[in-house]
Design a protein around this motif. Sequence first.
Motif, PDB file in Angstrom:
ATOM      1  N   UNK A 251       0.823  -1.212   0.000  1.00 39.46           N
ATOM      2  CA  UNK A 251       0.000   0.000   0.000  1.00 39.46           C
ATOM      3  C   UNK A 251       0.856   1.259   0.000  1.00 39.46           C
ATOM      4  N   UNK A 252       1.993   1.215   0.707  1.00 40.14           N
ATOM      5  CA  UNK A 252       2.890   2.370   0.739  1.00 40.14           C
ATOM      6  C   UNK A 252       3.385   2.710  -0.663  1.00 40.14           C
ATOM      7  N   UNK A 253       3.758   1.673  -1.422  1.00 37.03           N
ATOM      8  CA  UNK A 253       4.190   1.881  -2.803  1.00 37.03           C
ATOM      9  C   UNK A 253       3.004   2.152  -3.715  1.00 37.03           C
ATOM     10  N   UNK A 254       1.952   1.343  -3.557  1.00 36.43           N
ATOM     11  CA  UNK A 254       0.813   1.431  -4.463  1.00 36.43           C
ATOM     12  C   UNK A 254       0.128   2.776  -4.451  1.00 36.43           C
ATOM     13  N   UNK A 255      -0.013   3.389  -3.288  1.00 35.19           N
ATOM     14  CA  UNK A 255      -0.709   4.680  -3.199  1.00 35.19           C
ATOM     15  C   UNK A 255       0.052   5.783  -3.936  1.00 35.19           C
ATOM     16  N   UNK A 256       1.387   5.679  -3.954  1.00 30.75           N
ATOM     17  CA  UNK A 256       2.191   6.652  -4.696  1.00 30.75           C
ATOM     18  C   UNK A 256       2.017   6.420  -6.195  1.00 30.75           C
ATOM     19  N   UNK A 257       2.122   5.160  -6.602  1.00 36.29           N
ATOM     20  CA  UNK A 257       2.007   4.820  -8.016  1.00 36.29           C
ATOM     21  C   UNK A 257       0.610   5.060  -8.563  1.00 36.29           C
ATOM     22  N   UNK A 258      -0.417   4.889  -7.706  1.00 40.00           N
ATOM     23  CA  UNK A 258      -1.812   4.988  -8.153  1.00 40.00           C
ATOM     24  C   UNK A 258      -2.213   6.401  -8.567  1.00 40.00           C
ATOM     25  N   UNK A 259      -1.379   7.377  -8.299  1.00 40.18           N
ATOM     26  CA  UNK A 259      -1.677   8.738  -8.738  1.00 40.18           C
ATOM     27  C   UNK A 259      -1.625   8.856 -10.262  1.00 40.18           C
ATOM     28  N   UNK A 260      -0.873   7.954 -10.893  1.00 39.31           N
ATOM     29  CA  UNK A 260      -0.662   8.058 -12.345  1.00 39.31           C
ATOM     30  C   UNK A 260      -1.040   6.806 -13.114  1.00 39.31           C
TER      31      UNK A 260
ATOM     32  N   UNK B  41      -5.866   2.645  11.203  1.00 33.25           N
ATOM     33  CA  UNK B  41      -4.889   2.435  10.132  1.00 33.25           C
ATOM     34  C   UNK B  41      -4.832   3.688   9.269  1.00 33.25           C
ATOM     35  N   UNK B  42      -3.642   4.170   8.926  1.00 36.51           N
ATOM     36  CA  UNK B  42      -2.342   3.550   9.178  1.00 36.51           C
ATOM     37  C   UNK B  42      -1.825   3.812  10.592  1.00 36.51           C
ATOM     38  N   UNK B  43      -1.176   2.805  11.150  1.00 33.10           N
ATOM     39  CA  UNK B  43      -0.701   2.885  12.519  1.00 33.10           C
ATOM     40  C   UNK B  43       0.345   3.952  12.752  1.00 33.10           C
ATOM     41  N   UNK B  44       1.080   4.333  11.706  1.00 25.51           N
ATOM     42  CA  UNK B  44       2.138   5.330  11.874  1.00 25.51           C
ATOM     43  C   UNK B  44       1.589   6.639  12.442  1.00 25.51           C
ATOM     44  N   UNK B  45       0.333   6.942  12.162  1.00 24.20           N
ATOM     45  CA  UNK B  45      -0.260   8.171  12.690  1.00 24.20           C
ATOM     46  C   UNK B  45      -0.378   8.118  14.208  1.00 24.20           C
TER      47      UNK B  45
ATOM     48  N   UNK C  97     -10.613  -4.561   6.155  1.00 29.04           N
ATOM     49  CA  UNK C  97     -11.197  -3.496   6.964  1.00 29.04           C
ATOM     50  C   UNK C  97     -10.406  -2.197   6.958  1.00 29.04           C
ATOM     51  N   UNK C  98      -9.577  -1.989   5.932  1.00 29.09           N
ATOM     52  CA  UNK C  98      -8.787  -0.756   5.897  1.00 29.09           C
ATOM     53  C   UNK C  98      -8.938  -0.053   4.552  1.00 29.09           C
ATOM     54  N   UNK C  99      -8.508   1.193   4.520  1.00 29.16           N
ATOM     55  CA  UNK C  99      -8.502   1.991   3.297  1.00 29.16           C
ATOM     56  C   UNK C  99      -7.508   1.388   2.304  1.00 29.16           C
ATOM     57  N   UNK C 100      -7.930   1.159   1.087  1.00 24.08           N
ATOM     58  CA  UNK C 100      -7.058   0.553   0.083  1.00 24.08           C
ATOM     59  C   UNK C 100      -6.218   1.580  -0.663  1.00 24.08           C
ATOM     60  N   UNK C 101      -6.283   2.839  -0.231  1.00 24.58           N
ATOM     61  CA  UNK C 101      -5.372   3.877  -0.740  1.00 24.58           C
ATOM     62  C   UNK C 101      -5.397   3.993  -2.267  1.00 24.58           C
ATOM     63  N   UNK C 102      -6.593   3.900  -2.856  1.00 25.54           N
ATOM     64  CA  UNK C 102      -6.797   4.026  -4.308  1.00 25.54           C
ATOM     65  C   UNK C 102      -6.197   2.869  -5.112  1.00 25.54           C
TER      66      UNK C 102
ATOM     67  N   UNK D 110      16.717   2.091  -1.182  1.00 26.78           N
ATOM     68  CA  UNK D 110      15.899   3.257  -0.844  1.00 26.78           C
ATOM     69  C   UNK D 110      15.846   3.385   0.679  1.00 26.78           C
ATOM     70  N   UNK D 111      15.295   4.487   1.145  1.00 23.08           N
ATOM     71  CA  UNK D 111      14.949   4.614   2.555  1.00 23.08           C
ATOM     72  C   UNK D 111      13.789   3.656   2.850  1.00 23.08           C
ATOM     73  N   UNK D 112      13.484   3.391   4.115  1.00 22.98           N
ATOM     74  CA  UNK D 112      12.333   2.529   4.440  1.00 22.98           C
ATOM     75  C   UNK D 112      11.041   3.062   3.828  1.00 22.98           C
ATOM     76  N   UNK D 113      10.158   2.125   3.473  1.00 22.62           N
ATOM     77  CA  UNK D 113       8.881   2.495   2.874  1.00 22.62           C
ATOM     78  C   UNK D 113       7.866   2.782   3.967  1.00 22.62           C
ATOM     79  N   UNK D 114       7.214   3.913   3.851  1.00 26.88           N
ATOM     80  CA  UNK D 114       6.238   4.344   4.851  1.00 26.88           C
ATOM     81  C   UNK D 114       4.926   4.683   4.153  1.00 26.88           C
ATOM     82  N   UNK D 115       3.831   4.428   4.814  1.00 24.36           N
ATOM     83  CA  UNK D 115       2.526   4.598   4.193  1.00 24.36           C
ATOM     84  C   UNK D 115       2.025   6.044   4.270  1.00 24.36           C
ATOM     85  N   UNK D 116       2.770   6.884   4.943  1.00 29.61           N
ATOM     86  CA  UNK D 116       2.470   8.319   4.952  1.00 29.61           C
ATOM     87  C   UNK D 116       3.766   9.112   4.830  1.00 29.61           C
ATOM     88  N   UNK D 117       3.758  10.148   3.976  1.00 27.33           N
ATOM     89  CA  UNK D 117       4.847  11.106   3.952  1.00 27.33           C
ATOM     90  C   UNK D 117       4.759  11.958   5.214  1.00 27.33           C
TER      91      UNK D 117
END
Length: 329
Positions: free
Chosen positions: A21-30, A234-238, A44-49, A153-160
Amino acid sequence: MTNTWLIYALGGGWGHLNRALALGRIAAKDRKVTIITNSPYALNINHENCIVNYISEQAGFSATCQQIREIILNTQCDRLIIDTFPRGLGGELADILPQLQAIPRILIHRDINPEYVTAKNLRSFVAQHYDTVIVPGEGQDLPLADLPNVEYTAPWLIRNCEELPDKISVRSHILKVNPDIKTILVCAAGNASELSFFAQLTLLLQQNFPHCAVRILAANCPADIPETLWISHHPGIECLAAADVVVGGAGYNTVYECAAVGVPLVAFAFKRLYDRQAKRANQVYSVRSLAETIAIVKILLNKLEIANNFSRPSYINGAVQAANHIQSY
């Protein structure tokens, strides 16, 4: 060919799904992004587009492998991205990848057990069947990190960092604690069988630190835990970013999310079939017992004169780096 990325993220916990999802949400913009997962958390979570193809964890080995074959061979895509398992979790990709020579194939190389790499002869398999290998922030001492086509790369995170909500808001409205009180968050993101252990730990922390706010972050409320202590978000990072101390396991997400947001992590290294949590735990406050946990948490809290400052964390999100690399490959 259609502008579609297909991401294989098999594995029953949070880790593979969260990275996808961390990668997919970035890629899904285009473009269109489809994720294959068998994680029950996907329900039960947001599929981030992203489009999520969920395979029930109850499907059984043969049925799961067959569904994966059908999805991959019947999905038109111009990037195939495989998380962690080069041959697939059940070896089901071994006869699929040779049929996809025209599509760029990317392996996401999270740390895995070297014995597994040797037993399955993964070094030659990856060299033959993958165009590039991306290491998502796990360092350069991984089993396949010396292959010539590796990118880091740096670690992948689901939120900038700029997307994180402010800490006061999270404490008040999600954690439901007084923003001015020191907050301990137990992150129960491991296997379901470990939930009772984290519940016991939560109650022990509440008993030992009565002047702090203690909460447990889990997909489901553990037995014997008052619902007032339970957070499902979710996402737990928040939530991690709003805590003063986090206690949890040494899984990929927990370790790198806490490091990114600058919150100390007290972690147990749980045994996994492929993941080496004990190795990753060297980066945090590693503990082996409840008594040791209480002692370390006490030391960390004493270093905090007041509840953690409310400035916004600053970090690089490796998922953005990876998306750019995969697109330009």
